[in-house]
Write a protein that holds these residues in place. Structure first.
Motif, PDB file in Angstrom:
ATOM      1  N   VAL A 157      -6.227   5.952   2.041  1.00  0.00           N
ATOM      2  CA  VAL A 157      -5.393   5.095   1.381  1.00  0.00           C
ATOM      3  C   VAL A 157      -4.350   5.784   0.498  1.00  0.00           C
ATOM      4  O   VAL A 157      -3.214   5.535   0.308  1.00  0.00           O
ATOM      5  CB  VAL A 157      -6.318   4.179   0.562  1.00  0.00           C
ATOM      6  CG1 VAL A 157      -5.256   3.640  -0.302  1.00  0.00           C
ATOM      7  CG2 VAL A 157      -7.129   3.055   1.574  1.00  0.00           C
ATOM      8  N   GLU A 158      -5.070   6.977  -0.204  1.00  0.00           N
ATOM      9  CA  GLU A 158      -4.323   7.553  -0.997  1.00  0.00           C
ATOM     10  C   GLU A 158      -3.156   8.643  -0.261  1.00  0.00           C
ATOM     11  O   GLU A 158      -2.120   8.930  -0.798  1.00  0.00           O
ATOM     12  CB  GLU A 158      -5.203   8.804  -1.723  1.00  0.00           C
ATOM     13  CG  GLU A 158      -6.106   8.054  -2.783  1.00  0.00           C
ATOM     14  CD  GLU A 158      -6.946   9.128  -3.385  1.00  0.00           C
ATOM     15  OE1 GLU A 158      -7.465   8.727  -4.370  1.00  0.00           O
ATOM     16  OE2 GLU A 158      -7.167  10.155  -2.801  1.00  0.00           O
ATOM     17  N   LYS A 159      -3.418   8.872   1.137  1.00  0.00           N
ATOM     18  CA  LYS A 159      -2.454   9.549   1.899  1.00  0.00           C
ATOM     19  C   LYS A 159      -1.277   8.630   2.166  1.00  0.00           C
ATOM     20  O   LYS A 159      -0.067   9.086   2.248  1.00  0.00           O
ATOM     21  CB  LYS A 159      -2.991  10.285   2.957  1.00  0.00           C
ATOM     22  CG  LYS A 159      -4.092  11.439   2.750  1.00  0.00           C
ATOM     23  CD  LYS A 159      -4.788  11.803   4.197  1.00  0.00           C
ATOM     24  CE  LYS A 159      -5.647  12.830   3.952  1.00  0.00           C
ATOM     25  NZ  LYS A 159      -6.780  13.214   4.995  1.00  0.00           N
ATOM     26  N   TYR A 160      -1.694   7.501   2.729  1.00  0.00           N
ATOM     27  CA  TYR A 160      -0.732   6.653   3.386  1.00  0.00           C
ATOM     28  C   TYR A 160      -0.208   5.596   2.810  1.00  0.00           C
ATOM     29  O   TYR A 160       0.814   4.788   3.388  1.00  0.00           O
ATOM     30  CB  TYR A 160      -1.378   6.574   4.872  1.00  0.00           C
ATOM     31  CG  TYR A 160      -1.502   7.492   5.602  1.00  0.00           C
ATOM     32  CD1 TYR A 160      -0.745   8.432   6.138  1.00  0.00           C
ATOM     33  CD2 TYR A 160      -3.002   7.849   5.838  1.00  0.00           C
ATOM     34  CE1 TYR A 160      -0.984   9.540   6.825  1.00  0.00           C
ATOM     35  CE2 TYR A 160      -3.531   8.969   6.630  1.00  0.00           C
ATOM     36  CZ  TYR A 160      -2.536   9.849   7.209  1.00  0.00           C
ATOM     37  OH  TYR A 160      -2.642  10.982   7.907  1.00  0.00           O
ATOM     38  N   TRP A 161      -1.012   5.088   1.783  1.00  0.00           N
ATOM     39  CA  TRP A 161      -0.380   3.592   1.047  1.00  0.00           C
ATOM     40  C   TRP A 161      -0.203   3.806  -0.428  1.00  0.00           C
ATOM     41  O   TRP A 161       0.753   3.302  -0.633  1.00  0.00           O
ATOM     42  CB  TRP A 161      -1.836   2.707   1.433  1.00  0.00           C
ATOM     43  CG  TRP A 161      -1.597   2.286   3.198  1.00  0.00           C
ATOM     44  CD1 TRP A 161      -2.621   2.734   4.130  1.00  0.00           C
ATOM     45  CD2 TRP A 161      -0.676   1.825   3.772  1.00  0.00           C
ATOM     46  NE1 TRP A 161      -2.161   2.195   5.160  1.00  0.00           N
ATOM     47  CE2 TRP A 161      -1.039   1.456   5.128  1.00  0.00           C
ATOM     48  CE3 TRP A 161       0.595   1.141   3.373  1.00  0.00           C
ATOM     49  CZ2 TRP A 161      -0.236   0.885   6.146  1.00  0.00           C
ATOM     50  CZ3 TRP A 161       1.297   0.316   4.498  1.00  0.00           C
ATOM     51  CH2 TRP A 161       0.917   0.173   5.588  1.00  0.00           C
ATOM     52  N   CYS A 162      -1.217   4.159  -1.102  1.00  0.00           N
ATOM     53  CA  CYS A 162      -1.060   4.149  -2.680  1.00  0.00           C
ATOM     54  C   CYS A 162      -1.785   4.954  -3.417  1.00  0.00           C
ATOM     55  O   CYS A 162      -2.898   5.205  -2.849  1.00  0.00           O
ATOM     56  CB  CYS A 162      -1.309   2.573  -3.038  1.00  0.00           C
ATOM     57  SG  CYS A 162      -2.967   2.077  -2.846  1.00  0.00           S
ATOM     58  N   PRO A 163      -1.679   5.263  -4.698  1.00  0.00           N
ATOM     59  CA  PRO A 163      -2.458   5.836  -5.339  1.00  0.00           C
ATOM     60  C   PRO A 163      -3.741   5.053  -5.767  1.00  0.00           C
ATOM     61  O   PRO A 163      -3.959   3.917  -5.485  1.00  0.00           O
ATOM     62  CB  PRO A 163      -1.628   6.229  -6.793  1.00  0.00           C
ATOM     63  CG  PRO A 163      -0.255   5.940  -6.393  1.00  0.00           C
ATOM     64  CD  PRO A 163      -0.508   4.933  -5.174  1.00  0.00           C
TER      65      PRO A 163
ATOM     66  N   LEU B 100       3.041   4.076  10.485  1.00  0.00           N
ATOM     67  CA  LEU B 100       2.906   4.063   9.139  1.00  0.00           C
ATOM     68  C   LEU B 100       1.465   4.908   8.526  1.00  0.00           C
ATOM     69  O   LEU B 100       1.451   5.319   7.435  1.00  0.00           O
ATOM     70  CB  LEU B 100       2.698   2.719   8.190  1.00  0.00           C
ATOM     71  CG  LEU B 100       3.794   1.844   8.791  1.00  0.00           C
ATOM     72  CD1 LEU B 100       3.817   0.277   8.335  1.00  0.00           C
ATOM     73  CD2 LEU B 100       5.132   2.517   7.865  1.00  0.00           C
ATOM     74  N   GLU B 101       0.527   4.986   9.548  1.00  0.00           N
ATOM     75  CA  GLU B 101      -0.746   5.725   8.945  1.00  0.00           C
ATOM     76  C   GLU B 101      -1.336   6.468  10.241  1.00  0.00           C
ATOM     77  O   GLU B 101      -1.133   5.843  11.411  1.00  0.00           O
ATOM     78  CB  GLU B 101      -1.450   4.772   8.148  1.00  0.00           C
ATOM     79  CG  GLU B 101      -2.110   3.574   9.060  1.00  0.00           C
ATOM     80  CD  GLU B 101      -2.919   2.572   8.328  1.00  0.00           C
ATOM     81  OE1 GLU B 101      -4.072   3.044   7.918  1.00  0.00           O
ATOM     82  OE2 GLU B 101      -2.454   1.421   8.248  1.00  0.00           O
ATOM     83  N   ALA B 102      -2.281   7.140   9.903  1.00  0.00           N
ATOM     84  CA  ALA B 102      -3.064   7.867  11.039  1.00  0.00           C
ATOM     85  C   ALA B 102      -4.198   6.944  11.151  1.00  0.00           C
ATOM     86  O   ALA B 102      -4.460   5.985  10.451  1.00  0.00           O
ATOM     87  CB  ALA B 102      -3.736   9.230  10.348  1.00  0.00           C
TER      88      ALA B 102
ATOM     89  N   ARG C 206      -2.314  11.599  -2.605  1.00  0.00           N
ATOM     90  CA  ARG C 206      -2.226  12.823  -1.614  1.00  0.00           C
ATOM     91  C   ARG C 206      -0.903  12.774  -0.940  1.00  0.00           C
ATOM     92  O   ARG C 206      -0.359  11.768  -0.114  1.00  0.00           O
ATOM     93  CB  ARG C 206      -3.539  12.966  -0.902  1.00  0.00           C
ATOM     94  CG  ARG C 206      -4.946  12.654  -1.451  1.00  0.00           C
ATOM     95  CD  ARG C 206      -5.963  12.653  -0.378  1.00  0.00           C
ATOM     96  NE  ARG C 206      -7.044  12.429  -1.368  1.00  0.00           N
ATOM     97  CZ  ARG C 206      -7.928  13.455  -2.025  1.00  0.00           C
ATOM     98  NH1 ARG C 206      -7.717  14.582  -1.761  1.00  0.00           N
ATOM     99  NH2 ARG C 206      -9.093  13.031  -2.578  1.00  0.00           N
ATOM    100  N   VAL C 207      -0.126  14.002  -1.306  1.00  0.00           N
ATOM    101  CA  VAL C 207       1.142  13.991  -0.597  1.00  0.00           C
ATOM    102  C   VAL C 207       1.088  15.050   0.592  1.00  0.00           C
ATOM    103  O   VAL C 207       0.651  16.101   0.422  1.00  0.00           O
ATOM    104  CB  VAL C 207       1.945  14.482  -1.676  1.00  0.00           C
ATOM    105  CG1 VAL C 207       3.519  14.759  -1.249  1.00  0.00           C
ATOM    106  CG2 VAL C 207       2.014  13.507  -2.771  1.00  0.00           C
ATOM    107  N   GLU C 208       1.963  14.909   1.596  1.00  0.00           N
ATOM    108  CA  GLU C 208       2.048  15.709   2.557  1.00  0.00           C
ATOM    109  C   GLU C 208       2.543  17.125   2.191  1.00  0.00           C
ATOM    110  O   GLU C 208       3.694  16.955   1.554  1.00  0.00           O
ATOM    111  CB  GLU C 208       2.630  14.987   3.833  1.00  0.00           C
ATOM    112  CG  GLU C 208       2.364  15.751   5.098  1.00  0.00           C
ATOM    113  CD  GLU C 208       2.966  14.893   6.157  1.00  0.00           C
ATOM    114  OE1 GLU C 208       2.371  15.158   7.450  1.00  0.00           O
ATOM    115  OE2 GLU C 208       3.580  14.063   6.150  1.00  0.00           O
ATOM    116  N   THR C 209       2.389  18.090   2.458  1.00  0.00           N
ATOM    117  CA  THR C 209       2.667  19.519   2.017  1.00  0.00           C
ATOM    118  C   THR C 209       4.154  19.712   2.707  1.00  0.00           C
ATOM    119  O   THR C 209       5.037  20.492   2.276  1.00  0.00           O
ATOM    120  CB  THR C 209       1.863  20.849   2.209  1.00  0.00           C
ATOM    121  OG1 THR C 209       1.452  20.837   3.503  1.00  0.00           O
ATOM    122  CG2 THR C 209       0.767  20.407   1.432  1.00  0.00           C
TER     123      THR C 209
END
Length: 287
Positions: free
Chosen positions: A261-267, A141-143, A34-37
């Motif tokens: 996890v998909e947003k902030y760390w890894c696929p 690094l993450e929410a 998940r990629v930030e727009t």
């Protein structure tokens, strides 16, 4: 934009998202992230891509799939999950992937196992970031996690109390430890990966909001060390109690953690990438 997202973009631009040996059939992994727009928007879109990894530069980390647990429901779900983790490990092993069993706090049980001695024999390596016994949430690094696990996350009554000895003694016996596999619960995992030239790591096991993120062999640490990391999203579980926010079912809480996890760390990928067929699903997950 979070630092991990930026680093992935730089890595992609430099062509280092995967390194393939000419003599190895690559693992083809349909991955989701998940990629930030837009920078700092807090809005993410799903992105799908296929990773190609050299199996001989890849490890599978099996995180804390213990024989017992402090929470009866968690123990039952681990028992249900373990045969499927074993099936995936068998398929990965057959392709040349290094299997690293990481049942924390049980190394005395394995002290005479060849796999334990293999991990201990790896020479010390200097990582790009200090190795920690536990990597906590870092707000830079993450929410915050999308589920409230401050009650310990157990979704049933339990007799174990904080301060009691932990009940686990070994990895769940349904998971085979084969010749050539390694056994560790520490920074030895990094030493072994460096010794073997491991650049890519598949991660499965429990629990996603706790050990699978925080352990020294797990996602936050591995990403910090510059490894290419992928979560196997149907071979994990959370410690989440629906009585806590956001007051969704246990399995919906797990899906929220996977998205985090998909947003902030890894696929993430499904186990079907190697096994085919249908993804694993807990019998209680009827949503």
């Amino acid at each position: 934009m979070f630092p991990r997202t930026l680093s992935l973009l730089v890595a992609a631009a430099c062509g280092v998202t995967s390194v393939l040996a000419e003599d190895a059939a690559p693992l083809r992994l349909p991955a989701r992230e998940r990629v930030e727009t837009a920078q700092d928007s807090g809005v993410f879109r799903e992105v799908n891509k296929t990773l190609e990894w050299d199996p001989h530069q890849t490890a599978l980390v099996i995180c804390d799939m213990w024989d017992k647990h402090t929470c009866p429901n968690a123990e039952e779900r681990v028992g249900e999950l373990a045969p499927h983790v074993n099936e995936f490990a068998r398929a990965a092993r057959a392709k040349g992937v290094l299997i690293i069993h990481c049942p924390s706090n049980t190394m005395d049980f394995y002290k005479d196992y060849p796999g334990r001695k293999l991990a201990q024999a790896a020479p010390p390596a200097t990582p790009p970031v200090p190795l920690k016994k536990w990597c906590y949430v870092d707000p830079t690094l993450e929410a915050p996690l999308p589920i409230d696990d401050t009650d310990g996350g157990c979704d049933c009554a339990r007799t174990w109390k904080k301060g009691d000895p932990y009940p686990w003694t070994r990895e769940n016996a349904a998971i085979e430890i084969a010749e050539g596999d390694a056994i560790t619960d520490s920074a030895e995992a990094y030493n072994l990966m460096q010794q073997r030239g491991i650049q890519n790591v598949l991660v499965c096991g429990v629990h996603l909001n706790m050990c699978v993120l925080g352990r020294p062999f797990a996602i936050r640490q591995l990403v910090g060390e510059g490894k290419h990391v992928v979560l196997i999203r149907d071979l994990t579980d959370t410690m989440y109690n629906p009585a806590q926010a956001p007051h969704v079912s246990h399995f919906a809480g797990t899906q929220l953690m996977i998205q985090h996890v998909e947003k902030y760390w890894c696929p993430s990928v499904l186990s079907t990438a190697l096994l085919g067929g249908q993804p694993f699903r807990f019998k209680g997950d009827t949503e």
